[in-house]
Design a protein around this motif. Structure first.
Motif, short mmCIF file in Angstrom:
data_model
loop_
_atom_site.label_atom_id
_atom_site.label_comp_id
_atom_site.label_asym_id
_atom_site.label_seq_id
_atom_site.Cartn_x
_atom_site.Cartn_y
_atom_site.Cartn_z
N TYR B 36 0.82 -1.21 0.00
CA TYR B 36 0.00 0.00 0.00
C TYR B 36 0.86 1.27 0.00
CZ TYR B 36 -4.32 -2.66 0.83
OH TYR B 36 -5.40 -3.51 0.71
N TRP B 63 -9.60 -2.19 6.63
CA TRP B 63 -10.61 -2.59 5.65
C TRP B 63 -11.99 -2.48 6.30
CZ3 TRP B 63 -5.92 -5.10 6.27
CH2 TRP B 63 -5.11 -5.22 5.13
N LYS C 16 -1.53 -4.09 -12.54
CA LYS C 16 -2.49 -4.97 -11.86
C LYS C 16 -3.63 -5.40 -12.76
CE LYS C 16 -2.03 -1.65 -8.09
NZ LYS C 16 -2.62 -1.07 -6.90
N MET C 17 -3.31 -5.74 -13.99
CA MET C 17 -4.36 -5.94 -14.97
C MET C 17 -5.11 -7.28 -14.84
SD MET C 17 -4.98 -3.29 -16.65
CE MET C 17 -5.84 -3.81 -18.14
N ARG C 19 -6.06 -8.26 -11.51
CA ARG C 19 -6.49 -8.31 -10.11
C ARG C 19 -7.98 -8.60 -9.95
NH1 ARG C 19 -6.70 -3.42 -7.60
NH2 ARG C 19 -7.06 -4.65 -5.74
N HIS C 20 -8.76 -8.23 -10.97
CA HIS C 20 -10.22 -8.39 -10.82
C HIS C 20 -10.66 -9.84 -10.80
CE1 HIS C 20 -9.37 -8.68 -15.05
NE2 HIS C 20 -10.60 -8.99 -15.35
N ASN C 26 -10.10 -11.02 -4.14
CA ASN C 26 -11.49 -10.60 -4.22
C ASN C 26 -12.26 -10.97 -2.96
OD1 ASN C 26 -11.48 -9.32 -6.65
ND2 ASN C 26 -12.08 -11.12 -7.83
N GLY C 29 -10.54 -8.57 -0.17
CA GLY C 29 -10.30 -7.16 -0.49
C GLY C 29 -8.89 -6.69 -0.23
N SER C 30 -7.95 -7.61 -0.07
CA SER C 30 -6.59 -7.17 0.24
C SER C 30 -5.76 -6.95 -1.02
CB SER C 30 -5.90 -8.21 1.12
OG SER C 30 -4.51 -7.94 1.13
N GLU C 31 -5.16 -5.79 -1.10
CA GLU C 31 -4.29 -5.46 -2.23
C GLU C 31 -3.06 -6.36 -2.24
OE1 GLU C 31 -5.68 -3.14 -3.99
OE2 GLU C 31 -4.14 -2.84 -5.50
N THR C 32 -2.65 -6.79 -1.07
CA THR C 32 -1.42 -7.57 -0.94
C THR C 32 -1.57 -8.96 -1.55
OG1 THR C 32 -1.07 -6.32 1.07
CG2 THR C 32 0.33 -8.24 0.75
N GLN C 36 -0.52 -9.34 -8.94
CA GLN C 36 0.62 -8.44 -9.16
C GLN C 36 1.42 -8.25 -7.89
OE1 GLN C 36 1.09 -5.13 -7.97
NE2 GLN C 36 2.91 -4.69 -9.22
N ALA C 37 0.73 -8.06 -6.76
CA ALA C 37 1.44 -7.79 -5.51
C ALA C 37 2.22 -9.03 -5.06
CB ALA C 37 0.45 -7.36 -4.44
N PRO C 59 2.31 -13.86 1.69
CA PRO C 59 1.36 -13.67 0.58
C PRO C 59 1.59 -14.65 -0.59
CG PRO C 59 2.13 -11.54 1.36
CD PRO C 59 2.96 -12.58 2.05
N ARG C 315 -19.05 -16.13 -2.52
CA ARG C 315 -19.23 -15.36 -3.73
C ARG C 315 -19.73 -16.24 -4.87
NH1 ARG C 315 -15.84 -10.57 -5.76
NH2 ARG C 315 -15.73 -11.41 -7.84
N GLU C 318 -23.39 -17.09 -4.63
CA GLU C 318 -24.31 -15.96 -4.60
C GLU C 318 -25.26 -15.98 -5.79
OE1 GLU C 318 -22.58 -11.97 -3.34
OE2 GLU C 318 -23.06 -11.64 -5.43
#
Ligand SMILES: Cc1cc2nc3c(=O)[nH]c(=O)nc-3n(C[C@H](O)[C@H](O)[C@H](O)COP(=O)(O)OP(=O)(O)OC[C@H]3O[C@@H](n4cnc5c(N)ncnc54)[C@H](O)[C@@H]3O)c2cc1C
Ligand SMILES: Cc1cc2nc3c(=O)[nH]c(=O)nc-3n(C[C@H](O)[C@H](O)[C@H](O)COP(=O)(O)OP(=O)(O)OC[C@H]3O[C@@H](n4cnc5c(N)ncnc54)[C@H](O)[C@@H]3O)c2cc1C
Ligand code: SF4
Ligand code: SF4
Lengths: 417, 522, 375
Positions: B36, B63, C16-17, C19-20, C26, C29-32, C36-37, C59, C315, C318
């Protein structure tokens, strides 16, 4: 620092700024501004004069009400604390400063009346857009500072959304001007602070507006329906289909009668549309519109009916109804319900009912009466009874806080509804 | 990197947060703080390449899952003056989401739900942390679309779009994100939760939109949505010059046509655009490289083997010269400028619009290229976003400068910016967001220098010269990427005295200045 | 640059193409934990720009190996594979994820327990040391889906395929968990045992898609010689789909593509052909086939990041809930187990079953006695 001066002293100070002939305390002039009961009115002739007047008034503890054309209800100014009041009338600030025919924008001072601006633009083959003729008497500043609900076209959106930039004078005499660009990503859209601010945050002195070329073809079309619900369903489908008429109205029986006159056959409800644009496009849109409204159960009325309506609605000086109509925004999905409850409440009163300002999301439902004495407030009350929220401009608490920052001494008076 | 005065975290911060959030939604871990510590500001990649991956690490990452939790966090931060930086996808390219003064990064991605979708009323409400493509997919499932397709749709969030005024590839028809938003829920810097809608006057929505986290944290938004288009058509043209292309676009838009896609590539970009559609370096690109190679060989007696490496690596250090050469040789190489248009919606309307558009472009001397280039562009429309990796890996760098002006000022702006930076970098440009009153220009520049320090200097100098030129020509310094940290120094010139109004808004909404401090030139 | 280095460098500079699509990030919700990360961290470790510390290494364990990111990567990068390499680096530095501590021992112990269970549950005549067609159900099937194994035999019998025998394997699992954990030495031991055992069968049908991929593609690519034909059980059965004597059907079901069956082995249609026989309406998730979302169960993520695995299962279900279809079918014992851990399955609103179980159910005429069940 507040100096205290006599009213004459104040007038003299202001006259120094605008010139003695542009200030008046004569009852005939002052009375025109009703509720505010100013002791004087000033007519500044330029943005710098506006700024100077505001600064002087702030320094002198004088309250200022801003007046444009007075087409709005210029008489609903709240009474401020006991202190001298003046009206700053933008009448003289009516110059067109630049017409950019390449970018299709006009830069004008905001005291200009819309019809004068429109006339000047028309001479160059341009127009402010397909907005209702009722706006003609308002000033540009008035339309931006207090946008009326009717200043909308499905094709071009809200009138004030066409404002690409403006300059403003604040109560302390400072001025700001926003940069004109088609779109920006450099922070909040600061011009929007002032749109709808009803004179409470500053005087809008100039504005850059988007303009359009006069359309190549204009085609009014009228459809009759057996009921308002069906007419609404057709109009809604039109909005979702990507056909964007310049005007689009849905009328109940009484309103259809008053707008269309004799249509040859009884009309229970009508959908009126005006298509405009390049001929080839208008023809295709017309075909689509026919199909969509036909599917919704509409029958096209003879062309002369549509043209007659269009001509009449365009001629300036259409008399506002004896009673101004009251309206409320309703989403499409709730319109059926809303129409039913309004109809239930008006069963014994022959009120006029119509929908206008339609877009993808909903429409304004309007109630009008041709009987004198039917107050706007009673119409609004009726809407409330039907569970609808009539338009009532009000500063949100945040805007009120911003007002206190921009005008801590409370020089500018916000108009109330 | 712009390190403003750093907040010194109180040791109690972590435990106080625990009273608001469960432990698994608070992190002070070193990997989280590192990840981050930057967004997609290309300059940060120079630091990464230099083995310094931790650019501006926050002290804590949280978060939250609701506006109420956020409000509680804000109140805590207010008390201790802790900087609070909202974070969406971290795809911003201006350092906007970087914790330049430390403090807390507040990641909204756990707030990613669709709350309401109404096809009847043409609107949908989402929580702000939803990732772009997920949002679009959720709507598509219901036969709807937002119509917003930024090249970062995979990596950015709704909140970030709104915060930075994002623009998508179909903006001529559907508008930018600010044209799509009807209502917001946000938490202000004083902890208040506000809901505002464009039905109010004055309208708060366009003030919170674009504020890049400096006024409020957007938690929810109601958006205009459309039915999925039934039909889409593409046409491509070759126009003799940029000016002719702009003229054609302008005339078409001012006649009331609303193509979904409008793209005009300048001569340099056209060559690459033509090539990229076909995957591997093809036709145009090879021609450009071959020509550049020839010229270089002729001048330096060098032998250019791998032409691709030439572009990406070594040659970039002479980008300025290459770019000037390219410009000189373009007339020999290129077939002018490529223009792509696409229409979508009702088939008969599309058809009519295509024909009218066609006539306008022929009127400015365009040659019809059929639908091929358009389809190919559409198929590879996000491919460009992946392209920076090979360039950085090869030692170069690239960035984009997206500016805008009214039509009258557009071409002078285009020329000035090119002139200002083409001696430093290879410059490409395309015009892809056009409006009746003006257009944006999307400049891409690529260059290389030896080592970190020189690269940093060169990078900054390109931006400085470029933006000065923009301001001089009366354009805006950003059309859709925002300001963040990287353009903060230009805000005074961009806004003039009006910046004071923004400061007043800040004083109202974030009285203690805890929200995203050090950004936007406030 | 070797290919792993190139991938790491490209991912490091990538905006980060992908990441979705990553199920792990997902879900929480962690960017780490975006691809890419994870790759970036690994690259910085590789370059020694970061110290080899647990916090930076952890990670790398947040990957279900679903390969969704590879589907969208223009460069064709495969973080699933590269991160596994990273985990092997971590393991060699004794920095493996704490949740995977002593994995080889645990693997062996669990394997022994499961093999014993298998032999206890099925009579000896169903096993064969040597056969034309051996059946290797995989560990999660033995642990949590013994009825599905029984169901498989019911289906084989109904089709007259009574020559299929349970493979007498040295392990309950072909070693997939060891590979993804980066414990490659231990994994090789298991692989060698398995390769030897496979020599005694002409065809081996495998219940677990991950082990199908391992035996059919990965081990041969690593140089192991496997002559037996390796088939997933759905692949083995689908050619007989039309012959199935279906007695009853369920009204509707969603089919969940297991990552290994789908993106790895490209077996999208065989399980669908079978499923279509036992439901009236075969529903497709919005994300299906190549784009199918991962259930969250791969790559030992349920151990290292249990919340992510659970979140992803939620998810995935759902959509079934949204459309009011209470049945989700998969063709993978691990998917079934992972999806069942999600709250929607947990509270009974969505039923998750294995294809084999559903097939056996459909073959059974409720008015007649149950099909013979083994043993
Ligand atoms: C209280 C109120 C009630 C209204 N009711 C109706 C209605 O019933 N039906 C309808 O169709 N429309 C109504 N309107 C809208 C009216 O039609 C529009 O405001 C119109 O634009 C008036 O223009 P004008 O030039 O006559 O302005 P005015 O009526 O003179 O002024 C309108 C408002 O704008 C401010 N203002 C004017 N010029 C400037 C300027 N240059 N800078 C800053 N502030 C300025 C004034 O202080 C005032 O608050 C109403 C408006 C108001 C404020
Ligand atoms: C490859 C690539 C292609 C791109 N293409 C485009 C494009 O085509 N069009 C375009 O417009 N942009 C594009 N961008 C830029 C970027 O994607 C946008 O600026 C996007 O809007 C950022 O969204 P985000 O969620 O990643 O925000 P972040 O980067 O996380 O944040 C951006 C700013 O918004 C603030 N913020 C984030 N969320 C919130 C919130 N909920 N409330 C308040 N503030 C918030 C942050 O503090 C920060 O200041 C591209 C970027 C990349 C890397
Ligand atoms: S796998 Fe491809 S898309 Fe994903 S981060 Fe790496 S380079 Fe980018
Ligand atoms: S393989 Fe799947 S889990 Fe692993 S990084 Fe890629 S998308 Fe995420």
């Amino acid at each position: 620092m507040t100096e205290s001066l006599s009213l004459d002293g104040i007038a003299a100070r202001l006259a120094d700024i605008v010139g003695a002939s542009h200030l008046s305390s004569a009852p005939a002039d002052v009375d025109a501004y009703g509720g505010l009961s100013p002791f004087a009115v000033v007519w500044p002739g330029s943005p710098s004069e506006v700024a100077a007047v505001l600064k002087a008034c702030t320094d002198l503890g004088v309250a200022v009400g801003i007046a444009g054309g007075g087409a709005g209800v210029a008489h609903h100014w709240p009474l401020t604390a006991e202190r001298p009041r003046v009206v700053l009338d933008t009448l003289r600030m009516s110059n067109i400063l630049d017409v950019d025919e390449t970018s299709l924008t006009v830069l004008a001072q905001t005291g200009i009346q819309v019809r004068h601006l429109e006339e000047a633009l028309r001479r160059q083959g341009l127009t402010l857009g397909p907005y209702p003729a009722e706006l003609q008497l308002a000033t540009l500043g008035g339309l931006l500072a207090a946008p009326p609900a009717i200043a909308h076209s499905p094709q071009t959106g809200l009138f004030h959304d066409g404002c690409l930039g403006l300059s403003v004078a604040h109560a302390d005499g400072s001025s700001v001007q926003t940069r004109v660009a088609p779109r920006r990503a450099t922070g909040p859209d600061l011009a929007r602070v002032y749109l709808g601010s009803r004179g409470g945050l500053g005087v809008i002195t100039t504005a850059t507006m988007r303009v359009y070329r006069v359309p190549e073809l204009v085609q009014p079309i009228a459809f009759a329906f057996t009921g308002l619900e069906a007419a609404h369903a057709g109009a809604r489908e039109l909005c979702a289909s990507g056909v964007l008429p310049a005007r689009l109205r849905v009328l109940g029986e009484e309103q259809a009668l008053s707008e269309l006159g004799d249509a040859g056959a009884p009309v229970r409800a009508a959908c009126l549309a005006v298509l405009s644009g390049p001929g080839a496009l208008v023809h295709v849109q017309h075909r689509l519109l026919d199909a969509i409204l036909g599917r919704a159960g509409g029958m096209e009325l003879p062309q002369p009916v549509a043209y007659r309506w269009w001509e009449r609605s365009r001629s300036p000086g259409v008399q506002p109804d004896a009673t101004p109509p009251a309206g409320a925004r309703v989403r499409h999905s709730r319109l059926g319900e809303a129409l039913a409850s309004v109809r239930e409440l008006t069963r014994r009163r022959p009120l006029n009912l119509w929908l206008d300002e339609l877009d993808l999301h909903g429409a304004n439902l309007w109630l009008g009466s041709r009987r004198a004495g039917e107050g706007k407030r009673s119409l609004a009350a009726l809407l409330l009874d039907a569970g609808l929220e009539p338009f009532r401009p009000a500063f949100s608490p945040l805007m009120e806080e911003l007002r206190q920052k921009l005008d801590p001494r409370g020089t500018l008076v916000v108009m109330e509804s | 990197m712009p390190q403003t005065q750093r907040y010194r975290p109180s040791p109690a911060l972590g435990s106080e947060l625990l009273a608001i959030l469960p432990a698994e939604r608070i992190s002070q871990g070193s990997a989280d703080r590192l990840i981050y510590s930057r967004d997609m500001w290309p300059k940060t990649l120079l630091s990464v390449r230099d083995n310094k991956p931790s650019v501006c690490p926050p002290d804590v990452v949280v978060w939250p899952e609701s506006a109420e939790e956020i409000a509680a966090i804000v109140k805590l931060c207010r008390r201790d003056h802790v900087p609070l930086v909202p974070w969406g996808g971290g795809s911003g390219v201006c350092g906007g989401a970087m914790a330049t003064s430390g403090g807390i990064v507040l990641d909204l991605k756990r707030m990613n739900r669709l709350l309401l979708a109404s096809s009847d009323d043409g609107l949908a409400t989402f929580q702000a942390g939803v990732i772009g493509q997920t949002l679009e997919d959720q709507l598509n499932r219901r036969g709807l679309t937002l119509g917003h397709f930024p090249a970062s749709i995979y990596c950015s969030t709704l909140g970030g779009w709104l915060a930075a005024r994002s623009a998508g590839q179909l903006s001529s028809k559907y508008g930018k994100i600010e044209d799509m938003v009807l209502a917001l829920e946000a938490v202000l810097g004083d902890g208040r939760i506000v809901r505002c809608s464009s039905a109010e006057q004055p309208d708060l929505v366009p003030l919170i939109v674009g504020s890049e986290g400096t006024l409020a944290i957007i938690t929810e938004a109601t958006l205009r949505v459309h039915r999925l288009a039934a039909h889409r058509v593409f046409r491509a043209y070759e126009v003799p010059r940029v000016s002719a292309g702009c003229e054609g676009f302008r005339r078409a838009l001012q006649r009331g046509l609303r193509p979904a896609v409008m793209r005009l590539y300048d001569e340099t970009d056209s060559l690459l655009a033509r090539a990229s559609g076909q995957g591997r370096a093809a036709g145009g690109q090879r021609r450009l490289l071959a020509a550049l190679g020839e010229e270089l060989e002729a001048r330096h007696g060098e032998r250019i083997g791998d032409l691709k490496r030439l572009l990406l690596g070594a040659a970039l250090s002479r980008a300025g010269m290459l770019s000037r050469l390219a410009e000189r040789m373009l007339p020999r190489l290129s077939g002018g400028c490529l223009a792509i248009v696409g229409f979508e919606g009702e088939p008969s309307l599309c058809q009519a619009e295509v024909e009218l558009f066609h006539a306008e472009l022929l009127g400015v001397g365009a040659r019809d290229l059929g639908e091929g280039p358009g389809l190919s562009w559409y198929q590879h429309r996000y491919a460009v976003s992946y392209k920076q990796s090979p360039l950085y890996a090869a030692g170069g760098f690239a960035d984009t400068m997206e500016v805008a002006a009214t039509w009258e000022r557009l071409l002078p702006l285009y020329k000035s910016v090119r002139e200002a930076i083409s001696s430093l970098a290879m410059v490409l440009a395309h015009f892809s967001h056009a409006y009746p009153e003006g257009c944006s220009i999307y400049f891409t520049f690529a260059a290389a220098a030896e080592g970190r320090a020189k690269s940093d200097l060169l990078y900054d100098e390109i931006w400085r010269r470029g933006l000065q030129a923009v301001i001089k020509e009366g354009g805006t310094i950003s059309h859709h990427h925002g300001v963040g940290a990287s353009k903060a120094a230009y805000m005074a010139e961009e806004h003039g005295p009006a910046l004071a109004v923004y400061r007043q808004l800040k004083a109202v909404m974030d009285p203690d200045g805890i929200l995203n401090p050090g950004k936007m030139g406030l | 640059m070797d290919s792993a280095t190139r991938e790491l460098e490209y991912c490091t500079y990538c905006p980060k193409m992908c990441r979705h699509v990553c199920p792990v990030s997902n879900a929480i919700g962690s960017e780490t934990l975006i691809p890419q990360a994870k790759m970036h961290l690994m690259n910085m470790l590789r370059r020694n720009a970061l110290p080899w510390e647990r916090d930076f290494v952890a990670p790398l364990y947040g990957c279900t190996a679903c390969r969704l990111c590879t589907e969208v990567c223009v460069h064709g990068n495969a973080p699933a594979q590269t991160l596994e390499l990273g985990r092997s680096w971590a393991d060699s530095r004794r920095l493996g994820h704490p949740a995977l501590a002593r994995l080889p021992e645990r693997f062996r112990a669990r394997g022994e327990r499961l093999l014993a269970k298998l032999h206890q549950e099925f009579s000896a005549y169903l096993f064969a040391e040597e056969a034309q067609v051996g059946y290797f159900p995989g560990c999660d099937a033995i642990a949590d889906g013994i009825d599905d194994i029984r169901a498989a035999f019911a289906v084989f019998d109904s089709l007259g395929l009574n020559f299929v025998r349970l493979m007498t394997a040295p392990h309950a699992c072909a070693g997939y968990p060891l590979w993804v954990a980066g414990q490659h030495d231990a994994a090789r031991f298991v692989a060698e045992d398995m390769v030897r055992a496979l020599e005694r069968y002409a065809t081996v049908i495998v219940g677990c898609p991950a082990c199908t991929h391992l035996l059919r593609e990965r081990l041969p690519a690593l140089g192991y010689s496997i002559r037996a034909e390796i088939l997933h059980v759905s692949e083995f059965l689908y050619v007989h789909a039309e012959r199935l004597d279906i007695q009853r059907t369920r009204p509707a079901a969603f089919y969940h593509d297991p990552c290994y069956l789908g993106r790895y082995l490209e077996l999208y249609d065989p399980p669908r052909r079978l499923l279509a026989r036992c439901v009236d309406s075969l529903r497709e998730f919005f994300y299906a086939r190549e784009e199918a979302e991962c259930c969250g169960g791969g790559g030992l993520v349920p151990h290292a990041f249990p919340a992510a695995a659970r979140g992803q299962a939620d998810r995935r279900l759902e959509e079934a809930e949204l459309y009011g279809v209470p049945l989700v079918v998969s063709a993978c014992p691990t998917c079934k187990r992972t999806l069942r851990r999600g709250s929607r399955a947990g509270d009974g609103s969505i039923e998750v079953v294995d294809l084999l179980g559903l097939l056996a159910w459909a073959l059974h005429d409720p008015d007649r006695p149950a099909l013979p069940v083994h043993p």
